[in-house]
Write an enzyme that holds these catalytic residues in place. Sequence first.
Site, PDB file in Angstrom:
ATOM      1  CB  CYS A 113     -12.342  -9.771  25.436  1.00  0.00           C
ATOM      2  SG  CYS A 113     -13.070  -8.961  26.873  1.00  0.00           S
ATOM      3  CG  HIS A 244     -13.216 -13.621  25.568  1.00  0.00           C
ATOM      4  ND1 HIS A 244     -12.297 -13.520  26.590  1.00  0.00           N
ATOM      5  CD2 HIS A 244     -14.246 -12.802  25.896  1.00  0.00           C
ATOM      6  CE1 HIS A 244     -12.753 -12.658  27.494  1.00  0.00           C
ATOM      7  NE2 HIS A 244     -13.928 -12.215  27.101  1.00  0.00           N
ATOM      8  CG  ASN A 274     -14.143 -11.712  30.872  1.00  0.00           C
ATOM      9  OD1 ASN A 274     -13.009 -11.649  30.406  1.00  0.00           O
ATOM     10  ND2 ASN A 274     -15.178 -11.104  30.311  1.00  0.00           N
TER      11      ASN A 274
END
Length: 318
Positions: A113, A244, A274
């Site tokens: 990530c 993020h 995500n």
Amino acid sequence: MTGTRIAALGHYQPAKVLTNHDLAELVDTDDAWITSRVGIRTRHVAGPDEPVDELAAHAAGKALAAAGLAPDDIDLVLVATSTAIDRSPNTAARVAARLGMSSPATMDLNVVCAGFTHALATADHAVRAGGARRVLVIGADKMTEVCDWTDRTTCVLVGDGAGAAIVEAVDDAAPGDTPGIGPVLWGSVPEMGNAVRIEGTPPRFAQEGQSVYRWATQQLPALARKTCERSGIAPEELAGVVLHQANLRIIEPLAAKIGAVNAIVARDVIDSGNTSAASIPLALAKLVERGELPSGAPVLLFGFGGNLSYAGQVIRVP
């Protein structure tokens, strides 16, 4: 002195959209449960014939067009991804082939990530050191291919997509000038590396959600403020904050704790889920495309997650 700047951005998401109501037909969940815990309402899902390098190439093509550049103007291709199935050729090489590039250096970075902000820093360093003049930096992931669709704690989180940036040299930058890409702050928490995993055969995404949430909400505000300090920017001077896109319950409190009271905070997680390494460039490119962030404005980028790695920098909007 040679400085750097982001010349242009691009983003891409697959056409198929999966809503929370769609997910409720697959696992024991519902829209209220998902939105109350992570804030996600929809996510984009790539098909079996849409590999990671195709998503990346679409975003890269848009960035090149926005910069007015040809594929052969690029010296180095960096792709941040953790969901490429094949080890060789790497994703960057496949992107270069799709775009018709002749002889760029090609490398993949797997920092999950936090991959895009690591890759952006690597591009900045390569240009400053004279190793490249223009770098194509891409964050691309196909998280839906590595998730367990019977596990409601993880399958509701993920989506697919890609975002790209063109990093280029700026010659004769005066020592006092604000750089287009500020100094990176990066690191990791090795002893908590197992908190986020993509492992096994076939590979599957898993995480210790509460551990990640506590670490992110307690430790990241100070790291983000330190990132601003390295660029000589006070948090209240930020025009934007792009973290993020993991969980709205992490993003909103973290932005508030940083002290970025005048900043637009990216909330693309609501629509995209995500998307791992794609999440920051995807969210940033959308904000710029919609005109919500003016050219030259300072924006904090901060990636965190897999390996419990983190990396952040303040950039100027192209």
